[in-house]
Write a protein that holds these residues in place. Structure first.
Motif, PDB file in Angstrom:
ATOM      1  N   VAL A  30       0.854  -1.179   0.000  1.00 26.95           N
ATOM      2  CA  VAL A  30       0.000   0.000   0.000  1.00 26.95           C
ATOM      3  C   VAL A  30       0.896   1.236   0.000  1.00 26.95           C
ATOM      4  O   VAL A  30       1.958   1.236   0.624  1.00 26.95           O
ATOM      5  N   SER A  31       0.510   2.256  -0.752  1.00 26.76           N
ATOM      6  CA  SER A  31       1.284   3.497  -0.756  1.00 26.76           C
ATOM      7  C   SER A  31       0.776   4.406   0.358  1.00 26.76           C
ATOM      8  O   SER A  31      -0.418   4.528   0.576  1.00 26.76           O
ATOM      9  N   VAL A  32       1.710   5.023   1.049  1.00 24.10           N
ATOM     10  CA  VAL A  32       1.403   5.865   2.198  1.00 24.10           C
ATOM     11  C   VAL A  32       2.005   7.240   1.960  1.00 24.10           C
ATOM     12  O   VAL A  32       3.188   7.356   1.638  1.00 24.10           O
ATOM     13  N   SER A  33       1.202   8.277   2.109  1.00 28.54           N
ATOM     14  CA  SER A  33       1.699   9.635   2.025  1.00 28.54           C
ATOM     15  C   SER A  33       2.361   9.986   3.357  1.00 28.54           C
ATOM     16  O   SER A  33       1.728   9.955   4.413  1.00 28.54           O
ATOM     17  N   CYS A  34       3.637  10.303   3.304  1.00 26.64           N
ATOM     18  CA  CYS A  34       4.424  10.548   4.509  1.00 26.64           C
ATOM     19  C   CYS A  34       4.312  12.013   4.936  1.00 26.64           C
ATOM     20  O   CYS A  34       4.689  12.906   4.172  1.00 26.64           O
ATOM     21  N   PRO A  35       3.838  12.273   6.154  1.00 29.76           N
ATOM     22  CA  PRO A  35       3.747  13.658   6.619  1.00 29.76           C
ATOM     23  C   PRO A  35       5.114  14.274   6.938  1.00 29.76           C
ATOM     24  O   PRO A  35       5.246  15.492   6.994  1.00 29.76           O
ATOM     25  N   ALA A  36       6.138  13.453   7.100  1.00 30.82           N
ATOM     26  CA  ALA A  36       7.467  13.975   7.422  1.00 30.82           C
ATOM     27  C   ALA A  36       8.173  14.554   6.195  1.00 30.82           C
ATOM     28  O   ALA A  36       8.855  15.565   6.296  1.00 30.82           O
ATOM     29  N   CYS A  37       7.990  13.919   5.028  1.00 34.69           N
ATOM     30  CA  CYS A  37       8.703  14.387   3.838  1.00 34.69           C
ATOM     31  C   CYS A  37       7.761  14.675   2.664  1.00 34.69           C
ATOM     32  O   CYS A  37       8.228  15.104   1.614  1.00 34.69           O
ATOM     33  N   THR A  38       6.489  14.428   2.826  1.00 34.17           N
ATOM     34  CA  THR A  38       5.431  14.642   1.831  1.00 34.17           C
ATOM     35  C   THR A  38       5.573  13.765   0.590  1.00 34.17           C
ATOM     36  O   THR A  38       4.990  14.054  -0.438  1.00 34.17           O
ATOM     37  N   ARG A  39       6.338  12.706   0.654  1.00 28.48           N
ATOM     38  CA  ARG A  39       6.478  11.768  -0.459  1.00 28.48           C
ATOM     39  C   ARG A  39       5.682  10.507  -0.172  1.00 28.48           C
ATOM     40  O   ARG A  39       5.186  10.310   0.924  1.00 28.48           O
ATOM     41  N   LEU A  40       5.586   9.645  -1.168  1.00 26.48           N
ATOM     42  CA  LEU A  40       4.911   8.365  -1.012  1.00 26.48           C
ATOM     43  C   LEU A  40       5.928   7.283  -0.680  1.00 26.48           C
ATOM     44  O   LEU A  40       7.013   7.245  -1.254  1.00 26.48           O
TER      45      LEU A  40
END
Length: 56
Positions: A30-40
């Motif tokens: 599953v792809s997760v949007s990372c709040p730390a770096c804003t990447r997937l």
């Protein structure tokens, strides 16, 4: 039932908390949007680990 996972962002090194849903799916990742770096990032559904993470 949903479950909480914590993974380390490979870009920032920060621990990131995310909720994985346990709804039926034929996908293994599953792809997760990372709040730390804003990447997937790709997460393995079964283990909750980042794809390519060597730490076990």
């Amino acid at each position: 039932m949903d479950r909480q996972i914590v993974f380390k962002c490979p870009r920032t090194g920060l621990n990131v908390q995310h909720r994985l849903t346990d709804e039926p799916s034929d996908r293994t990742h599953v792809s997760v949007s990372c709040p730390a770096c804003t990447r997937l990032h790709l997460i393995e559904r079964a283990s909750g680990k980042l794809v390519g993470d060597r730490r076990r």
